[in-house]
Design an enzyme around this catalytic site. Sequence first.
Site, PDB file in Angstrom:
ATOM      1  N   ARG A  82       0.832  -1.202   0.000  1.00 36.18           N
ATOM      2  CA  ARG A  82       0.000   0.000   0.000  1.00 36.18           C
ATOM      3  C   ARG A  82       0.866   1.251   0.000  1.00 36.18           C
ATOM      4  O   ARG A  82       1.802   1.381   0.779  1.00 36.18           O
ATOM      5  CB  ARG A  82      -0.918   0.012   1.226  1.00 36.18           C
ATOM      6  CG  ARG A  82      -1.772   1.271   1.269  1.00 36.18           C
ATOM      7  CD  ARG A  82      -2.806   1.231   2.326  1.00 36.18           C
ATOM      8  NE  ARG A  82      -3.496   2.495   2.440  1.00 36.18           N
ATOM      9  CZ  ARG A  82      -4.581   2.668   3.140  1.00 36.18           C
ATOM     10  NH1 ARG A  82      -5.106   1.657   3.797  1.00 36.18           N
ATOM     11  NH2 ARG A  82      -5.149   3.844   3.195  1.00 36.18           N
ATOM     12  N   ARG A  91      -6.370   2.671  -3.456  1.00 36.93           N
ATOM     13  CA  ARG A  91      -5.512   1.878  -2.571  1.00 36.93           C
ATOM     14  C   ARG A  91      -5.176   0.534  -3.194  1.00 36.93           C
ATOM     15  O   ARG A  91      -6.047  -0.135  -3.736  1.00 36.93           O
ATOM     16  CB  ARG A  91      -6.222   1.630  -1.243  1.00 36.93           C
ATOM     17  CG  ARG A  91      -6.511   2.927  -0.539  1.00 36.93           C
ATOM     18  CD  ARG A  91      -7.341   2.716   0.663  1.00 36.93           C
ATOM     19  NE  ARG A  91      -7.586   4.045   1.232  1.00 36.93           N
ATOM     20  CZ  ARG A  91      -8.518   4.317   2.060  1.00 36.93           C
ATOM     21  NH1 ARG A  91      -9.333   3.378   2.452  1.00 36.93           N
ATOM     22  NH2 ARG A  91      -8.675   5.525   2.536  1.00 36.93           N
ATOM     23  N   ASP A  94      -6.465  -2.279   1.521  1.00 35.69           N
ATOM     24  CA  ASP A  94      -6.938  -1.616   2.725  1.00 35.69           C
ATOM     25  C   ASP A  94      -7.537  -2.696   3.623  1.00 35.69           C
ATOM     26  O   ASP A  94      -8.338  -3.507   3.160  1.00 35.69           O
ATOM     27  CB  ASP A  94      -8.006  -0.582   2.352  1.00 35.69           C
ATOM     28  CG  ASP A  94      -8.490   0.234   3.533  1.00 35.69           C
ATOM     29  OD1 ASP A  94      -7.665   0.599   4.390  1.00 35.69           O
ATOM     30  OD2 ASP A  94      -9.701   0.524   3.599  1.00 35.69           O
ATOM     31  N   ASP A  96      -9.560  -3.097   7.225  1.00 40.73           N
ATOM     32  CA  ASP A  96     -10.291  -2.399   8.292  1.00 40.73           C
ATOM     33  C   ASP A  96     -10.785  -3.406   9.310  1.00 40.73           C
ATOM     34  O   ASP A  96     -11.453  -4.379   8.960  1.00 40.73           O
ATOM     35  CB  ASP A  96     -11.505  -1.655   7.727  1.00 40.73           C
ATOM     36  CG  ASP A  96     -11.133  -0.416   6.951  1.00 40.73           C
ATOM     37  OD1 ASP A  96     -10.161   0.262   7.333  1.00 40.73           O
ATOM     38  OD2 ASP A  96     -11.814  -0.116   5.954  1.00 40.73           O
TER      39      ASP A  96
END
Length: 167
Positions: A82, A91, A94, A96
């Site tokens: 990244r 991106r 990613d 999360d």
Amino acid sequence: MRTAYVGLGSNVGDRLGYLRRAVAELSSHSLVEFVAASSVYATDPVGPPQPDYLNAVVEVRTSLQPLQLLALCKSIEREVGRMSRGRWQQREVDLDLLLVEGQTEQGAELTLPHPEMQDRAFVLVPLSDLDPGLVLPSGSPILRRLEEIGRSGVKLAHPPESLWPRP
């Protein structure tokens, strides 16, 4: 060991390759056990004009504390490639942290459950693949919330097996 759900996204380069590599890295950690992956969905981007995303959610079991798991996710993002482009930008990958069983967190580094997930079909659709009976932090069943916000902009792209870590 607690159940945790990690959202994954990519909209640059070999999107599926980035997601596969991130799942493999996450699963290879000694304190993280891969449980399942959702299907992979092509989704409309949020924010400025940019390429479509591939999004998925993985379920893991871990003894890591939430901040440790978050640090691992950020480390994996860097390892996988990244590049820092700023908020709402494209991106390579990613990760999360969405939910950690029995854990809430409110801090500068991490808010658990993820504060925006209940309004994002690109999170709720794959999360519902893994746990269609999940009750969201708001108290709403996930499938009811999906009926409310709709599934617009979320299209099936790849089966769950496409993210399973390889031995």
